[in-house]
Design a protein around this motif. Structure first.
Motif, PDB file in Angstrom:
ATOM      1  N   ALA A  27      -0.973   1.143   7.102  1.00  0.00           N
ATOM      2  CA  ALA A  27      -1.961   0.741   6.096  1.00  0.00           C
ATOM      3  C   ALA A  27      -2.856  -0.395   6.577  1.00  0.00           C
ATOM      4  O   ALA A  27      -3.394  -1.155   5.782  1.00  0.00           O
ATOM      5  CB  ALA A  27      -1.283   0.362   4.784  1.00  0.00           C
ATOM      6  N   PHE A  39      -5.874  -1.191   3.938  1.00  0.00           N
ATOM      7  CA  PHE A  39      -6.370  -0.287   2.916  1.00  0.00           C
ATOM      8  C   PHE A  39      -5.257   0.133   1.965  1.00  0.00           C
ATOM      9  O   PHE A  39      -5.353   1.147   1.311  1.00  0.00           O
ATOM     10  CB  PHE A  39      -7.035   0.947   3.552  1.00  0.00           C
ATOM     11  CG  PHE A  39      -6.118   1.750   4.426  1.00  0.00           C
ATOM     12  CD1 PHE A  39      -5.382   2.802   3.924  1.00  0.00           C
ATOM     13  CD2 PHE A  39      -5.996   1.464   5.770  1.00  0.00           C
ATOM     14  CE1 PHE A  39      -4.555   3.539   4.717  1.00  0.00           C
ATOM     15  CE2 PHE A  39      -5.164   2.208   6.584  1.00  0.00           C
ATOM     16  CZ  PHE A  39      -4.449   3.251   6.072  1.00  0.00           C
ATOM     17  N   ALA A  40      -4.237  -0.680   1.858  1.00  0.00           N
ATOM     18  CA  ALA A  40      -3.123  -0.371   0.951  1.00  0.00           C
ATOM     19  C   ALA A  40      -3.583  -0.558  -0.495  1.00  0.00           C
ATOM     20  O   ALA A  40      -4.304  -1.486  -0.834  1.00  0.00           O
ATOM     21  CB  ALA A  40      -1.945  -1.283   1.240  1.00  0.00           C
ATOM     22  N   LYS A  41      -3.154   0.360  -1.343  1.00  0.00           N
ATOM     23  CA  LYS A  41      -3.492   0.285  -2.763  1.00  0.00           C
ATOM     24  C   LYS A  41      -2.558  -0.705  -3.431  1.00  0.00           C
ATOM     25  O   LYS A  41      -1.337  -0.573  -3.333  1.00  0.00           O
ATOM     26  CB  LYS A  41      -3.378   1.658  -3.389  1.00  0.00           C
ATOM     27  CG  LYS A  41      -3.790   1.700  -4.833  1.00  0.00           C
ATOM     28  CD  LYS A  41      -3.698   3.113  -5.365  1.00  0.00           C
ATOM     29  CE  LYS A  41      -4.094   3.152  -6.813  1.00  0.00           C
ATOM     30  NZ  LYS A  41      -3.999   4.490  -7.366  1.00  0.00           N
ATOM     31  N   LYS A  42      -3.120  -1.678  -4.102  1.00  0.00           N
ATOM     32  CA  LYS A  42      -2.313  -2.692  -4.773  1.00  0.00           C
ATOM     33  C   LYS A  42      -2.236  -2.343  -6.252  1.00  0.00           C
ATOM     34  O   LYS A  42      -3.213  -1.956  -6.876  1.00  0.00           O
ATOM     35  CB  LYS A  42      -2.938  -4.069  -4.598  1.00  0.00           C
ATOM     36  CG  LYS A  42      -2.961  -4.505  -3.156  1.00  0.00           C
ATOM     37  CD  LYS A  42      -3.598  -5.856  -3.016  1.00  0.00           C
ATOM     38  CE  LYS A  42      -3.640  -6.241  -1.546  1.00  0.00           C
ATOM     39  NZ  LYS A  42      -4.316  -7.505  -1.348  1.00  0.00           N
ATOM     40  N   SER A  43      -1.063  -2.481  -6.821  1.00  0.00           N
ATOM     41  CA  SER A  43      -0.897  -2.162  -8.240  1.00  0.00           C
ATOM     42  C   SER A  43      -1.395  -3.336  -9.082  1.00  0.00           C
ATOM     43  O   SER A  43      -1.257  -4.494  -8.725  1.00  0.00           O
ATOM     44  CB  SER A  43       0.569  -1.872  -8.552  1.00  0.00           C
ATOM     45  OG  SER A  43       1.341  -3.011  -8.279  1.00  0.00           O
TER      46      SER A  43
END
Length: 46
Positions: A27, A39-43
């Motif tokens: 990522a 580019f990790a999706k963060k909650s």
């Protein structure tokens, strides 16, 4: 004469263009050997 100058400059600059090496790993985007961004999706409060 202008045509010859345009063609020679185009050939000169076309041979000097190089592409970057891009890698995607864990990522993280690497440009060459240095990390550029992740580019990790963060909650969001989930």
């Amino acid at each position: 004469m202008k045509y010859i100058i345009y063609v020679t400059t185009l050939v000169f600059f076309a041979t000097k263009i190089t592409a970057q090496e891009i890698k995607l790993k864990d990522a993280i985007v690497y440009s060459g050997d240095t990390p550029a961004f992740s580019f990790a999706k963060k909650s969001m409060n989930n």
